[in-house]
Design an enzyme around this catalytic site. Sequence first.
Site, mmCIF file in Angstrom:
data_model
loop_
_atom_site.group_PDB
_atom_site.id
_atom_site.type_symbol
_atom_site.label_atom_id
_atom_site.label_comp_id
_atom_site.label_asym_id
_atom_site.label_seq_id
_atom_site.Cartn_x
_atom_site.Cartn_y
_atom_site.Cartn_z
ATOM 1 N N ASP A 72 4.044 -4.986 -5.090
ATOM 2 C CA ASP A 72 4.138 -4.759 -4.127
ATOM 3 C C ASP A 72 4.290 -6.126 -3.173
ATOM 4 O OD1 ASP A 72 1.469 -5.444 -3.846
ATOM 5 O OD2 ASP A 72 1.272 -3.218 -3.162
ATOM 6 N N ASP A 141 -8.683 3.752 1.199
ATOM 7 C CA ASP A 141 -8.642 5.277 1.719
ATOM 8 C C ASP A 141 -7.804 6.015 0.753
ATOM 9 O OD1 ASP A 141 -5.870 3.700 1.806
ATOM 10 O OD2 ASP A 141 -5.936 4.206 4.067
ATOM 11 N N HIS A 143 -5.146 4.825 -1.452
ATOM 12 C CA HIS A 143 -4.210 4.317 -1.457
ATOM 13 C C HIS A 143 -4.472 3.280 -2.904
ATOM 14 C CE1 HIS A 143 -4.654 0.426 0.961
ATOM 15 N NE2 HIS A 143 -4.165 -0.326 0.424
ATOM 16 N N GLU A 148 0.002 4.367 1.187
ATOM 17 C CA GLU A 148 -1.094 4.837 1.648
ATOM 18 C C GLU A 148 -0.520 6.284 1.650
ATOM 19 O OE1 GLU A 148 -2.358 2.790 2.969
ATOM 20 O OE2 GLU A 148 -1.385 1.263 4.167
#
Length: 266
Positions: A72, A141, A143, A148
Amino acid sequence: MRLIPLTTAADVGKWAARHIVEKINAFKPSAERPFILGLPTGTSPLEAYKSLVTMHKAGLVSFKHVVTFNMDEYVGLPTDHPESYHTFMHQNFFNHIDILRENINLLNGNAADTTAECRRYEEKIKSYGKIHLFMGGVGNDGHIAFNEPASSLASRTRIKTLTEETRIANSRFFGGDVSLVPKFALTVGVGTLLDAEEVMILVTGRNKAQALQAAVEGNVNHMWTISCLQLHAKAIMVCDEPSTMELKVKTVKYFRELETESMKNL
């Protein structure tokens, strides 16, 4: 799925680096047949990069015939910005090994047409057939890359809006100022990751414990994108002790017994 329950983050980095080196050397890459390696940024892989550099300098591995694809990149952050993933990768890894510059692939977060850039990236990955090993980290979380919660498990490389939780977590790299953290990023998709021959996720720290529990003991769920690895034929979770705090004791014991040999001589 394999789970490698180690003691410290340094152990996680050493195990991951050793695994990558073993895979590259067993592949016997050449200019015509390079080894394709997917790479992450962030805190989790730092120890792995240090170990890979050390092993390279010791003559244990060459990256001359390795092609890399990063997961990314932030949108709108200049390439030479100290917190861009271009800068991170060169400072922590690429500048210290013998990889050819033309074999380094990073998403261009400043492309005029981000959709075209994401399509180009996917096509370039496909031009090599597949990624042989994709190393990654995981967010608090759950991801992976910037996929996400609620990301499609079939998603491809695309632009994503970063959640407030992710931006707050990443603000530590921007002097604690959330307003300086970009709101968008380009990221490989969950489907892109699942296409890799092997996926290895590094999980370190107590703050990742809930994500690891969801990945290993939970159900496949798009709210915890890390759980998609239950669908992968060759998925490995390499974790330190603090990150296992939400797992059942018998789960950790089971995998520790299975992986006794692989965890030796770190």
